[in-house]
Design a protein around this motif. Structure first.
Motif, PDB file in Angstrom:
ATOM      1  N   GLU B 145       1.194  -1.222   0.492  1.00  0.00           N
ATOM      2  CA  GLU B 145      -0.278   0.433  -0.147  1.00  0.00           C
ATOM      3  C   GLU B 145       1.150   0.629   0.070  1.00  0.00           C
ATOM      4  N   GLN B 146       0.942   2.040  -1.143  1.00  0.00           N
ATOM      5  CA  GLN B 146       2.036   2.795  -1.285  1.00  0.00           C
ATOM      6  C   GLN B 146       1.620   3.933  -0.623  1.00  0.00           C
ATOM      7  N   LEU B 147       2.356   4.885  -0.150  1.00  0.00           N
ATOM      8  CA  LEU B 147       2.335   5.883   0.889  1.00  0.00           C
ATOM      9  C   LEU B 147       3.352   7.042   0.777  1.00  0.00           C
ATOM     10  N   PRO B 148       2.458   8.562   0.922  1.00  0.00           N
ATOM     11  CA  PRO B 148       2.823   9.531   0.464  1.00  0.00           C
ATOM     12  C   PRO B 148       5.107   9.713   1.541  1.00  0.00           C
ATOM     13  N   PHE B 149       5.571   9.927   0.007  1.00  0.00           N
ATOM     14  CA  PHE B 149       6.934  10.396   0.979  1.00  0.00           C
ATOM     15  C   PHE B 149       7.445  11.514   0.742  1.00  0.00           C
ATOM     16  N   VAL B 150       8.390  12.243   1.382  1.00  0.00           N
ATOM     17  CA  VAL B 150       9.415  12.931   0.879  1.00  0.00           C
ATOM     18  C   VAL B 150      10.877  13.402   0.821  1.00  0.00           C
ATOM     19  N   LEU B 151      11.442  13.673   0.115  1.00  0.00           N
ATOM     20  CA  LEU B 151      12.796  13.923  -0.198  1.00  0.00           C
ATOM     21  C   LEU B 151      13.352  14.544   0.715  1.00  0.00           C
ATOM     22  N   GLU B 152      13.372  16.326   0.873  1.00  0.00           N
ATOM     23  CA  GLU B 152      14.039  17.142   0.855  1.00  0.00           C
ATOM     24  C   GLU B 152      13.646  17.001   2.311  1.00  0.00           C
ATOM     25  N   PRO B 153      15.075  17.387   2.828  1.00  0.00           N
ATOM     26  CA  PRO B 153      15.376  17.460   4.608  1.00  0.00           C
ATOM     27  C   PRO B 153      14.023  19.402   4.817  1.00  0.00           C
ATOM     28  N   GLU B 154      13.972  19.711   4.055  1.00  0.00           N
ATOM     29  CA  GLU B 154      12.995  21.134   4.835  1.00  0.00           C
ATOM     30  C   GLU B 154      11.867  21.149   4.229  1.00  0.00           C
ATOM     31  N   GLU B 155      11.772  20.286   2.897  1.00  0.00           N
ATOM     32  CA  GLU B 155      10.416  19.650   2.858  1.00  0.00           C
ATOM     33  C   GLU B 155       9.284  18.902   3.730  1.00  0.00           C
ATOM     34  N   ALA B 156      10.490  18.179   4.435  1.00  0.00           N
ATOM     35  CA  ALA B 156      10.023  17.334   5.529  1.00  0.00           C
ATOM     36  C   ALA B 156       9.710  17.493   6.907  1.00  0.00           C
ATOM     37  N   HIS B 359      19.526  20.221  12.049  1.00  0.00           N
ATOM     38  CA  HIS B 359      18.882  19.775  12.120  1.00  0.00           C
ATOM     39  C   HIS B 359      18.833  18.118  11.303  1.00  0.00           C
ATOM     40  N   PRO B 360      19.117  17.195  12.209  1.00  0.00           N
ATOM     41  CA  PRO B 360      18.821  16.137  11.294  1.00  0.00           C
ATOM     42  C   PRO B 360      17.890  15.865  11.533  1.00  0.00           C
ATOM     43  N   VAL B 361      17.730  15.001   9.580  1.00  0.00           N
ATOM     44  CA  VAL B 361      15.761  15.461   9.156  1.00  0.00           C
ATOM     45  C   VAL B 361      15.443  13.898   8.468  1.00  0.00           C
ATOM     46  N   TYR B 362      14.740  13.279   9.140  1.00  0.00           N
ATOM     47  CA  TYR B 362      13.952  12.058   8.230  1.00  0.00           C
ATOM     48  C   TYR B 362      13.004  11.991   6.828  1.00  0.00           C
ATOM     49  N   THR B 363      13.667  11.576   5.709  1.00  0.00           N
ATOM     50  CA  THR B 363      13.370  12.029   4.265  1.00  0.00           C
ATOM     51  C   THR B 363      13.025  10.205   3.915  1.00  0.00           C
ATOM     52  N   ASN B 364      12.898   9.858   2.877  1.00  0.00           N
ATOM     53  CA  ASN B 364      12.342   8.633   2.033  1.00  0.00           C
ATOM     54  C   ASN B 364      13.696   8.350   1.049  1.00  0.00           C
ATOM     55  N   ARG B 365      14.543   9.050   1.259  1.00  0.00           N
ATOM     56  CA  ARG B 365      15.546   8.542   0.272  1.00  0.00           C
ATOM     57  C   ARG B 365      16.524   7.691   1.092  1.00  0.00           C
TER      58      ARG B 365
END
Lengths: 216, 722
Positions: B145-156, B359-365
């Motif tokens: 089941e695909q979920l929305p994703f985010v790649l860029e740390p500031e956007e995350a 800020h260490p940020v989670y992304t979907n990379r």
């Protein structure tokens, strides 16, 4: 596609010309093994294998004969096996390394009928009838080749994983051009990556080997 | 043999002489045994199935068709193999502490549900043949089941961003605190008030895969409750401890064997998920299991240097004095915080008013982690381009601006020794800095422009604990037992040289036993540039212990042996101990097509006393070339619409080849500060720290355009010139 019935890659690789640095690019080298590049690139996506979903795990097999480091071998191989798999798994010649398995890095370079090829991108059946030389075949009677000795003296290896491939391409170069310049060495070895980035020392080693009498 | 350029100290008996590696012949004949070269009777081959989606919940996994394939022996998934990979998500840099596993807020398992990046592990198969294992992967049916994703740390971190973990996308520290990393000294606002000019620029850097030539692999074998792992590890002692902890074993129940390994540059630290997957499969299958990652899997499934965004604000007085430095930054960690996300460099400046907020940020990379000097090259690029830009805008030579503002020893912060001025002045003279740099950037006529850049660094060379054992027999043959592996720098040779020097015997009288936890004592590991100074110091102390025994009891006779050992806890007596370096580079930029060529590259380093000049020189040269790649080519790009990685692999990341390589000039200024083994300091990581900064500064000097985004690819240069 390559005609599997023709042994050896010589019709494409005979274009390798180390005397003219402009004659051989990394891309040319890759395109010389075109069919295999396409096959592995398509198959390697996230490690999913070559075969389509099918219930049998069997592969068609073929009998081949080849000479490796002067020793004749006759063996039965899976048609899907690459040359480097046969060298490493069947003949226990593990000096040849698999770095990318898709014609990018050159760690698997061996000499096939005198020419450097990426053994990850040669099917074993294509090597039927070929004369193959690997890193284990460079030293004679326990005596390092001048090139190997130059690698020892000039710190040619760092981690050593790319070293066998660098040595094989450089051996082919020195056979054609016994005293290459640094620029000629860089051109010839362009298809052999080194992530330790020991490039300066590798080139110095090959030039030094040329000064001392070449690959022999 | 070509030789490193050195000045300051004369060679000792063994140390300081250009010495071929003691295992050089194994390396040039194909005899050196790397992990994938081992074969055990009945060995199975394993492959891992990975997520094709950047973020998805696994609804079901059907392995029945794969299990029915003849030759398939064992299949594991998240449903039946819930093994925590402690080192895979440490939430902040304390990976060797046992309580970490309990404190970890966001546990990472060997298989995770949901999957959080393209390449996250879903299942693994062991089969009698690697091709059958690959066939079996294709037969595993996974419903996602695909979920929305985010790649860029500031956007995350923006409102409404897809949440990768329930607590949000700011990655917690190792205590589970959801706060950025803040370092605050002096009063930054007062510093800005004091300034005559204020400069603000945003810098960004890319994801650099370690890209070591040997892809990740692991061979696991059980005898009863004892596990042996043949695995390329940059620290066999830590790998053993982590593996035991993750599998619920005692340390002595795990044996790690790693002698030759095909590089790592930080991504073979600790244990890896491959070790745990191979061990789990092997236990289930009742046979040794060789797990091999493909090159693409290694690229996506292991880790690389974290991408960053860095906002700087710097206040300067008209006399060139920096009054305040502020940085707000974001490090893209991928969906698991495998390492710190640090960004260093600001601390090189004396300015008393400094505020750093990372800020260490989670992304979907893919996951970020340690790469050679994990926190430094991207930070030094940012801050030293900031300062270089300020210097030119104010009409000051950047070297003079640096010497005016750099941090120096003070009464309350003494150094064991300080060489920064010397390496900068030596480098400037060798390179002919004043003649090569353009005092007006971009002033060359015509489209092909030349310019010169400079950078500097100071890097930790602290001491620490490691162990060594040395034995002598009646034939006066010495055997040194050290738990080092040789990832490339030549640790086996270096340890042998230090032992020979300390014992007063030729290197030929010392055998080195290495790379096996059942045979060797604790060693700190081939990370943090620590082996030479920490394990090397233990070797010196073990040799001293043995010499005292020989002095009191005489050399052994017959079957007798004497054994010396040491686990020293050295200190620098409260002093700062660092290595120093300065780089000068000349580039030529073709502004019509955006290409950059390196014309001259001069490095001067002070790494204390150099043990083996040949291998030390090539640590610097190799690190610089990796840094040039980071400056000009390498990045893992993603398609923003699909979340798919676009440039995994050597070819697409445009790694440097033989044809791209300039000659790197290396000079060591040697100093013995009285600490470490014979005065040796750190070297392995130091060369990469300042290379991207120097190249970027040179491009700015040539083109007159400050390049604020790494890598400086052709499109960026063309864009800047337009």
């Amino acid at each position: 596609m390559r005609d599997k019935s023709k042994p050896g890659p010589s019709e494409t690789d005979s274009s390798v010309n180390y005397l003219d640095p402009k004659a051989q690019s990394r891309r040319d080298f890759l395109e010389g093994t075109g069919a295999a590049v396409v096959a592995t690139a398509a198959a390697s996506s996230l490690g999913v294998g070559v075969a389509s979903a099918q219930e049998s795990s069997r592969s068609a097999r073929s009998a081949i004969s080849l000479t490796v480091n002067g020793v004749d071998h006759s063996l039965e191989v899976d048609d899907r096996w690459t040359l480097v798999e046969v060298l490493r798994d069947q003949l226990d010649l593990t000096g040849t390394k698999i770095g990318c398995n898709r014609s990018e890095c050159g760690a698997c370079t061996v000499l096939m009928n005198g020419q450097p090829v990426y053994s990850c991108s040669q099917l074993a059946v294509w090597a039927d009838g070929a004369d193959v030389r690997t890193v284990e075949g460079l030293a004679l009677n326990g005596q390092l080749s001048p090139l190997q000795q130059a690698f020892v003296d000039n710190n040619g290896p760092q981690c050593g994983f790319c070293t066998p491939g660098q040595l094989m391409t450089a051996t082919a170069l020195l056979q054609d051009n016994p005293s290459p310049t640094a620029a000629e060495v860089q051109s010839a070895l362009v298809g052999n990556l080194c992530r330790c980035s020991n490039y300066n020392a590798i080139v110095e080693a090959v030039v030094a080997a040329g000064d001392q009498g070449g690959a022999a | 043999m070509s030789q490193a350029n050195r000045r300051g100290l004369d060679p000792l008996s063994v140390i300081g002489n250009d010495t071929p590696r003691v295992d050089a012949i194994e390396r040039v004949t194909g005899q050196a045994k790397f992990t994938r070269d081992w074969k055990l009777p009945g060995m199975l081959f394993a492959r891992v199935l990975r997520s094709p989606h950047p973020h998805a919940r696994i609804v079901s996994v059907d392995t029945s068709a794969a299990a029915a394939l003849p030759g398939v022996v064992s299949i594991i998934t998240h449903e039946d193999a819930q093994v925590v990979w402690g080192a895979g998500s440490i939430n902040g840099g304390r990976q060797y502490n046992d309580p970490t596993k309990d404190a970890t807020l966001h546990r990472r398992y060997i298989f995770n549900n949901p999957v959080r990046f393209v390449g996250d592990s879903v299942a693994a198969v062991a089969a009698t043949d690697r091709h059958i294992a690959e066939q079996a992967l294709a037969l595993i049916e996974v419903e996602y089941e695909q979920l929305p994703f985010v790649l860029e740390p500031e956007e995350a971190l923006a409102d409404g961003a897809p949440q990768i973990w329930p607590e949000g996308n700011l990655a917690p520290d190792f205590r589970g605190n959801l706060e950025p990393m803040v370092s605050d000294q002096g009063d930054v606002e007062a510093g800005f008030d004091e300034a005559d000019q204020i400069f603000e620029t945003r810098y960004e850097t890319g994801f650099i895969h370690n890209a070591q030539m040997e892809p990740r692999c692991s061979l696991a074998s059980w005898e009863g409750d004892k596990l042996t792992l043949y695995t390329p590890s940059q620290g066999i002692s830590n790998c053993r401890h982590d593996t035991a902890r993750d599998l619920g074993l005692m340390d002595h129940q795990v044996r790690i064997v790693a002698q030759y390994m095909g590089g790592g540059f930080g991504n073979k630290n600790q244990n890896q998920d491959a070790d745990l997957i191979a061990a789990t499969l092997s236990r289930r299958a009742g046979a040794p299991v060789m797990l091999e990652y493909s090159r693409r899997e290694d690229w996506l499934g292991v880790h690389g240097r974290w991408p960053t965004v860095q906002y700087y604000k710097v206040g300067v007085r008209d006399d060139g004095e920096i009054t305040a430095i502020q940085m707000r930054a974001y490090s893209g960690m991928g969906p698991y915080r495998k390492n710190s996300g640090g960004i260093s460099g600001m601390d090189y400046y004396r300015c008393p008013n400094r505020l750093r907020e990372i800020h260490p940020v989670y992304t979907n990379r893919t996951t970020s982690g340690n790469f050679r000097a994990p926190s430094e090259p991207h930070g030094v690029y940012g801050v030293e381009n900031m300062m270089d830009d300020i210097a030119y805008r104010m009409g000051i030579d950047p070297v003079e601006f640096t010497l005016q503002n750099v941090r120096r020893p003070t009464d309350d912060r003494p150094y064991t020794n300080y060489s920064l001025d010397e390496v900068i002045e030596e480098g400037a003279q060798q390179f002919n800095w004043s003649a090569r740099r353009r005092s007006t950037p971009g002033s060359d006529e015509g489209p092909i422009k030349r310019g010169a850049g400079f950078s500097f660094m100071m890097f930790r060379a602290g001491l620490g604990t490691s162990s060594a054992i040395v034995r002598v027999d009646a034939n006066e043959q010495y055997t040194l037992y050290v738990g080092v592996t040789d990832i490339g720098p030549g640790a086996k040779t270096t340890m042998g040289m230090i032992a020979a020097e300390a014992l007063g015997v030729p290197l030929s009288q010392v055998d080195v036993v290495w790379g096996d936890t059942d045979r060797c004592p604790y060693s700190v590991g081939e990370s943090g540039s620590r082996t030479t100074i920490m394990t090397g110091y233990a070797v010196v102390q073990a040799a001293e212990d043995l010499k005292e025994q020989i002095a009191s009891r005489g050399m052994p006779s017959g079957a007798g042996v004497l054994i010396g050992s040491a686990t020293p806890v050295p200190s620098t007596d409260g002093k700062v101990r660092q290595c120093f370096g300065a780089h000068f580079v000349e580039v030529e930029v073709d502004t019509r097509i955006g290409t950059t060529r390196i014309l001259k590259y001069t490095t001067v380093h002070e790494s204390g006393r150099i043990i083996n000049p040949t291998t030390a020189r090539d640590q610097i040269r190799g690190a610089v070339i990796q840094g040039i790649g980071q400056a000009l080519h390498e990045n893992l790009l993603y398609d923003p619409r699909s979340g798919q990685p676009l440039t995994p692999g050597y070819y697409r990341a445009r790694h440097l080849t033989h044809m791209d390589i300039p000659e790197i000039e290396v000079t060591f200024i040697e100093v013995d500060d009285g600490y470490g083994p014979f005065g040796a300091k750190t070297a392995g990581e130091s060369g990469i720290i300042l290379a991207p900064a120097a190249v970027a500064n040179a491009i700015a000097n040539a083109t007159g355009r400050r390049m604020t985004s790494l890598p400086i690819t052709r499109d960026k240069i063309l864009g800047a010139m337009a």
